[in-house]
Design a protein around this motif. Structure first.
Motif, mmCIF file in Angstrom:
data_model
loop_
_atom_site.group_PDB
_atom_site.id
_atom_site.type_symbol
_atom_site.label_atom_id
_atom_site.label_comp_id
_atom_site.label_asym_id
_atom_site.label_seq_id
_atom_site.Cartn_x
_atom_site.Cartn_y
_atom_site.Cartn_z
ATOM 1 N N ASP A 1 -2.862 13.171 1.361
ATOM 2 C CA ASP A 1 -3.502 12.176 0.497
ATOM 3 C C ASP A 1 -3.119 10.791 0.996
ATOM 4 O O ASP A 1 -1.932 10.500 1.186
ATOM 5 N N LEU A 2 -4.123 9.953 1.214
ATOM 6 C CA LEU A 2 -3.896 8.574 1.615
ATOM 7 C C LEU A 2 -4.144 7.675 0.411
ATOM 8 O O LEU A 2 -5.261 7.590 -0.093
ATOM 9 N N HIS A 3 -3.090 7.030 -0.047
ATOM 10 C CA HIS A 3 -3.174 6.099 -1.172
ATOM 11 C C HIS A 3 -3.405 4.704 -0.601
ATOM 12 O O HIS A 3 -2.596 4.206 0.200
ATOM 13 N N LEU A 4 -4.513 4.089 -0.998
ATOM 14 C CA LEU A 4 -4.901 2.789 -0.454
ATOM 15 C C LEU A 4 -4.893 1.717 -1.542
ATOM 16 O O LEU A 4 -5.258 1.993 -2.697
ATOM 17 N N PRO A 5 -4.499 0.507 -1.194
ATOM 18 C CA PRO A 5 -4.566 -0.587 -2.170
ATOM 19 C C PRO A 5 -6.010 -0.884 -2.556
ATOM 20 O O PRO A 5 -6.931 -0.743 -1.744
ATOM 21 N N ASP A 6 -6.193 -1.278 -3.793
ATOM 22 C CA ASP A 6 -7.494 -1.796 -4.215
ATOM 23 C C ASP A 6 -7.594 -3.237 -3.725
ATOM 24 O O ASP A 6 -6.749 -4.071 -4.057
ATOM 25 N N ARG A 7 -8.610 -3.522 -2.931
ATOM 26 C CA ARG A 7 -8.754 -4.884 -2.406
ATOM 27 C C ARG A 7 -10.225 -5.158 -2.149
ATOM 28 O O ARG A 7 -11.020 -4.244 -1.917
ATOM 29 N N THR A 8 -10.564 -6.422 -2.189
ATOM 30 C CA THR A 8 -11.950 -6.834 -1.954
ATOM 31 C C THR A 8 -12.191 -7.209 -0.503
ATOM 32 O O THR A 8 -13.313 -7.145 -0.013
ATOM 33 N N ASP A 9 -11.131 -7.592 0.217
ATOM 34 C CA ASP A 9 -11.260 -7.985 1.611
ATOM 35 C C ASP A 9 -10.784 -6.838 2.499
ATOM 36 O O ASP A 9 -9.599 -6.524 2.546
ATOM 37 N N ASP A 10 -11.712 -6.183 3.193
ATOM 38 C CA ASP A 10 -11.375 -5.043 4.050
ATOM 39 C C ASP A 10 -11.208 -5.439 5.513
ATOM 40 O O ASP A 10 -11.126 -4.571 6.381
ATOM 41 N N SER A 11 -11.149 -6.737 5.805
ATOM 42 C CA SER A 11 -11.148 -7.164 7.199
ATOM 43 C C SER A 11 -9.791 -7.000 7.874
ATOM 44 O O SER A 11 -9.724 -6.689 9.063
ATOM 45 N N ALA A 12 -8.705 -7.192 7.140
ATOM 46 C CA ALA A 12 -7.375 -7.164 7.752
ATOM 47 C C ALA A 12 -6.792 -5.757 7.680
ATOM 48 O O ALA A 12 -6.691 -5.180 6.596
ATOM 49 N N PRO A 13 -6.403 -5.185 8.812
ATOM 50 C CA PRO A 13 -5.772 -3.855 8.781
ATOM 51 C C PRO A 13 -4.492 -3.883 7.956
ATOM 52 O O PRO A 13 -3.773 -4.876 7.904
ATOM 53 N N LEU A 14 -4.200 -2.763 7.331
ATOM 54 C CA LEU A 14 -3.106 -2.667 6.381
ATOM 55 C C LEU A 14 -1.804 -2.191 7.024
ATOM 56 O O LEU A 14 -1.806 -1.438 7.991
ATOM 57 N N ARG A 15 -0.695 -2.627 6.450
ATOM 58 C CA ARG A 15 0.573 -1.930 6.669
ATOM 59 C C ARG A 15 0.440 -0.534 6.070
ATOM 60 O O ARG A 15 -0.256 -0.336 5.079
ATOM 61 N N ALA A 16 1.175 0.416 6.636
ATOM 62 C CA ALA A 16 1.110 1.773 6.108
ATOM 63 C C ALA A 16 2.467 2.454 6.249
ATOM 64 O O ALA A 16 3.256 2.144 7.145
ATOM 65 N N VAL A 17 2.706 3.396 5.352
ATOM 66 C CA VAL A 17 3.957 4.162 5.339
ATOM 67 C C VAL A 17 3.613 5.642 5.232
ATOM 68 O O VAL A 17 2.765 6.039 4.429
ATOM 69 N N VAL A 18 4.266 6.455 6.053
ATOM 70 C CA VAL A 18 4.201 7.914 5.924
ATOM 71 C C VAL A 18 5.374 8.358 5.053
ATOM 72 O O VAL A 18 6.515 7.962 5.302
ATOM 73 N N LEU A 19 5.090 9.174 4.046
ATOM 74 C CA LEU A 19 6.146 9.684 3.184
ATOM 75 C C LEU A 19 6.585 11.070 3.631
ATOM 76 O O LEU A 19 5.759 11.953 3.859
ATOM 77 N N SER A 20 7.901 11.231 3.748
ATOM 78 C CA SER A 20 8.522 12.518 4.052
ATOM 79 C C SER A 20 9.262 12.951 2.794
ATOM 80 O O SER A 20 10.234 12.308 2.383
ATOM 81 N N THR A 21 8.808 14.031 2.180
ATOM 82 C CA THR A 21 9.201 14.359 0.815
ATOM 83 C C THR A 21 10.327 15.400 0.755
ATOM 84 O O THR A 21 10.673 16.022 1.756
ATOM 85 N N PRO A 22 10.924 15.591 -0.435
ATOM 86 C CA PRO A 22 12.029 16.541 -0.560
ATOM 87 C C PRO A 22 11.634 17.974 -0.216
ATOM 88 O O PRO A 22 10.473 18.370 -0.358
ATOM 89 N N GLY A 23 12.619 18.760 0.218
ATOM 90 C CA GLY A 23 12.387 20.172 0.431
ATOM 91 C C GLY A 23 11.898 20.830 -0.843
ATOM 92 O O GLY A 23 12.371 20.507 -1.937
ATOM 93 N N SER A 24 10.943 21.721 -0.714
ATOM 94 C CA SER A 24 10.314 22.508 -1.794
ATOM 95 C C SER A 24 9.213 21.754 -2.522
ATOM 96 O O SER A 24 8.459 22.360 -3.285
ATOM 97 N N SER A 25 9.088 20.444 -2.327
ATOM 98 C CA SER A 25 8.082 19.686 -3.087
ATOM 99 C C SER A 25 6.745 19.679 -2.359
ATOM 100 O O SER A 25 6.659 19.916 -1.147
ATOM 101 N N VAL A 26 5.686 19.407 -3.108
ATOM 102 C CA VAL A 26 4.359 19.205 -2.534
ATOM 103 C C VAL A 26 3.941 17.765 -2.789
ATOM 104 O O VAL A 26 4.568 17.032 -3.546
ATOM 105 N N LYS A 27 2.848 17.372 -2.146
ATOM 106 C CA LYS A 27 2.468 15.952 -2.095
ATOM 107 C C LYS A 27 2.125 15.368 -3.456
ATOM 108 O O LYS A 27 2.159 14.149 -3.632
#
Length: 304
Positions: free
Chosen positions: A17-43
């Motif tokens: 799942d990619l969670h994206l900011p709500d924004r009106t200006d789509d011209s500038a590429p975004l910072r992004a983070v990959v989440l590495s989650t706890p053992g046994s958990s799902v996204k």
């Protein structure tokens, strides 16, 4: 905004799942983070809690089910392979680098609990990851070696015998991550606050999810026993590091693990101790999660 993705990973796919900011200006590429989650958990559990809040603060956040777990592919199911978990993170980075909404030079990683160790282990050698943050980080190798009453070599001997029997019978053995209920925990003499809070999160309506099975394929335990998430981190993980810890020191080991990582890292930038919080309260208690998110946002804005 939430987008469901499938990430190619060799012969299988990762569900993400990619969670994206709500924004009106789509011209500038975004910072992004990959989440590495706890053992046994799902996204949909801890990962979604943090990813959605990061997106609300303007940072795209990608959370995925690990190989062999959740909606992701991979057989046998319920395998916790620390090396594959690290590879999963790199495949998630691949997915972000080809997304036109994301700046490939501003990708970070956030590892939570066991995912913190996996994040560090991956970032050492994947320098597409430009910043590393951990929340209540764990080193699964250290943890699993510490669990063995007769020592790791004896545990490996037992796992070897078990795998011989599995190979002969064709039946794979699965074990619980946690007791399924508080009653089961009490019957086993496990009444400490951390075990109680872990069960309350993972095995009740508070945080449970149908695809979080609470089962681990025991043949993966031999990999965990030989794993060190921080191997060569002092030499190779030169990215800026943030460590966020729970102030109440329990029996999970995450406080000591986080402090060891902080002292080991070549480029430690930000250390935060959340007063009053326990390890599992950092998963979803708003007071503590919001405090962590505020600090995470500042860290990523400054370092991505």
């Amino acid at each position: 905004m939430l987008k469901h993705l499938t990430i190619p990973r060799g012969p299988i796919e990762l569900a993400a799942d990619l969670h994206l900011p709500d924004r009106t200006d789509d011209s500038a590429p975004l910072r992004a983070v990959v989440l590495s989650t706890p053992g046994s958990s799902v996204k949909e559990q801890i990962g979604a809690t943090y990813a959605s809040r990061l997106a609300a603060h303007g940072i795209a956040a990608l959370v995925f089910d690990p190989s062999h777990q959740g909606r992701s592919g991979g057989e046998p199911r319920d395998l916790e392979d620390p090396y594959r978990r690290g590879e999963d993170i790199s495949y998630a980075v691949d997915a972000l680098t080809v997304n036109p909404a994301i700046d490939p030079q501003r990708i970070g990683v956030l590892g939570i609990c066991a995912g913190g160790g996996y994040a560090v282990h991956t970032a050492r050698t994947d320098h597409r990851i430009k910043a590393v943050s951990t929340v209540v980080p764990g080193n699964m190798g250290t943890s699993f070696r510490g669990f063995q009453l007769d020592g790791p070599p004896a545990a490996l001997d037992a796992l070897a015998d078990e795998r011989i029997e599995e190979t002969r019978s064709g039946e794979l053995n699965r074990v619980n991550w946690l007791p399924d209920t508080l009653q089961d925990a009490a019957a086993a003499g496990l009444t400490d606050i951390d075990t109680t809070q872990a069960i309350t999160y993972y095995r009740t309506e508070r945080g449970s999810h149908e695809r979080s099975t609470n089962r681990r394929l025991s043949r993966g335990d031999s990999l965990l026993l030989g794993y060190d998430a921080f191997h060569l981190a002092d030499q190779l993980m030169t990215q800026p590091l943030q460590v966020i810890l729970a102030g109440r020191i329990g029996n999970t080991g995450s406080y000591d693990t986080g402090m060891r990582l902080w002292k080991l890292a070549p480029n430690p930038v930000d250390l935060m101790v959340v007063d009053g919080a326990g390890h599992y309260e950092m998963y979803d208690e708003p007071e503590y999660v919001d405090a962590a998110i505020e600090r995470l946002t500042t860290f990523y804005m400054n370092n991505l």
